[in-house]
Design an enzyme around this catalytic site. Structure first.
Site, short mmCIF file in Angstrom:
data_model
loop_
_atom_site.label_atom_id
_atom_site.label_comp_id
_atom_site.label_asym_id
_atom_site.label_seq_id
_atom_site.Cartn_x
_atom_site.Cartn_y
_atom_site.Cartn_z
N SER A 158 39.86 41.03 33.25
CA SER A 158 39.44 40.41 34.33
C SER A 158 37.97 40.97 34.81
O SER A 158 37.11 40.85 34.17
CB SER A 158 40.42 40.51 35.40
OG SER A 158 40.24 39.82 36.49
N ASP A 257 44.87 30.18 32.62
CA ASP A 257 44.18 30.93 33.49
C ASP A 257 43.06 30.14 33.88
O ASP A 257 42.49 29.31 33.20
CB ASP A 257 43.47 32.10 32.56
CG ASP A 257 42.58 33.30 33.36
OD1 ASP A 257 42.84 33.01 34.70
OD2 ASP A 257 42.15 34.19 32.67
N HIS A 287 46.43 34.69 33.75
CA HIS A 287 45.29 35.47 33.57
C HIS A 287 45.84 37.16 33.81
O HIS A 287 46.88 37.38 34.32
CB HIS A 287 44.83 35.55 35.10
CG HIS A 287 43.44 36.12 35.22
ND1 HIS A 287 42.44 36.30 34.65
CD2 HIS A 287 43.48 37.34 36.13
CE1 HIS A 287 41.42 37.20 35.01
NE2 HIS A 287 42.29 38.05 35.69
#
Length: 315
Positions: A158, A257, A287
């Site tokens: 991320s 995601d 995600h």
């Protein structure tokens, strides 16, 4: 609760933890996912040590967490782990499970950096420079760690993946020691990801429930600060004019995601520029799915470990 997507078996709580709402089923899913996130078991003989190192600013210290596998052959390859959290949250504690997996599967020494989170006083490029400092500390103290300073990889999830991409580009431009491999795990690589098809396709799974990711990006990479110390290309490398000369990359994206397309587009840019780049879009997961303790997560970690072994010359 009826879900629009069909989560990969075992990732149902992870899927639901991204959904908005306060009903009991969603709350239970979030609690279960949080418990899973912080769960880990240190393998027999592996050490986990926290250490303070000098930071890039005067008087500043950085905390790093070092995972050293048992019966490690020295000098061992190393990996810098950069945690996620939307630039404004997260900690090295959320990556213990992943760091242990890499340290054991490669094997290698894994160093996780507790970079400064963004707030009113901290914004780009301070988090990036913290990561650069940790990387160079690993390189310069490789002998002390039992590691090989010529074999250091990067992994980030991320926002951590975003920082990894920026760090790889910064090292290239500084003629620094090139990473053996840069693994970008569900990373946002462009500032305009809210315009991507994946953002609207999976809009109900956007990260608004825990603070809007777009707002976190805007706060972290305040446009008024972007050009004061470092140019903005290191903030979002997907917008960089030149990706030539970067190190090999491994890009992991997730089907469900909202940031999926940001990763895929960057991978295509790298391939078109002749940069060795593996891309894998994991089906029916959300995600940051590799935080979930699951056999499929283990398979993904095995895949990454094989790529690390290849670039480290261990195959």
């Amino acid at each position: 609760m009826k879900l629009r997507g069909k989560p990969f078996p075992g990732y149902e709580n992870h899927y639901m933890s991204y959904m908005s709402g306060e009903d009991e089923e969603l709350k239970a899913a979030r609690e279960a996912q949080s418990k899973d996130l912080f769960g880990y078991t240190l393998p027999e003989g592996m050490t986990m040590e926290d250490r303070m190192i000098p930071g890039p600013d005067e008087g500043q210290e950085l905390r790093v967490r070092i995972f050293t596998p048992a019966n490690m052959k020295k000098p061992a390859p190393m990996m810098l782990e950069i945690h996620g959290g939307g630039w404004v949250g997260g900690s090295i504690d959320i990556d213990n499970y992943r760091c242990i997996a890499f340290a054991e599967k490669v094997p290698c020494i894994v160093v996780c950096v507790d970079y400064r989170l963004s707030n009113r006083e901290v914004c780009y490029p301070k988090p990036l420079l913290d990561c650069y400092t940790a990387y160079m500390w690993m390189h310069d103290h490789a002998d002390e760690l039992g590691g090989d300073g010529s074999r250091i990889a990067l992994h980030g999830t991320s926002a951590g993946g975003n920082l990894c991409a920026g760090l790889a580009m910064y090292l290239r431009d500084q003629d620094g020691p090139a990473p053996a491999l840069c693994i970008l795990n569900c990373a946002p690589l462009t500032m305009d990801f809210t315009e991507d098809h994946s953002y609207h396709q999976w809009y109900e799974l956007r990260m608004d429930g825990r603070g809007t990711y777009a707002r976190g990006a805007e706060a972290t990479y305040d446009g008024s600060n972007l050009n004061q110390v470092l140019p903005p290309k290191y903030a979002f490398p997907g917008h960089a004019a030149d990706v030539q000369g970067l190190c090999p990359h491994f890009i992991l994206a997730a089907e469900y995601d909202t940031l999926r397309d940001s990763s895929v587009k960057y991978g295509i840019r790298l391939l078109n520029a002749g940069i060795p780049c593996e891309m894998f879009v994991a089906p029916r997961v959300c995600h940051g799915f590799t935080t979930v303790h699951n056999a499929y997560t283990d398979q993904i970690h095995d895949l990454m470990a094989t790529s690390l072994k290849r670039e480290f010359g261990l195959l």
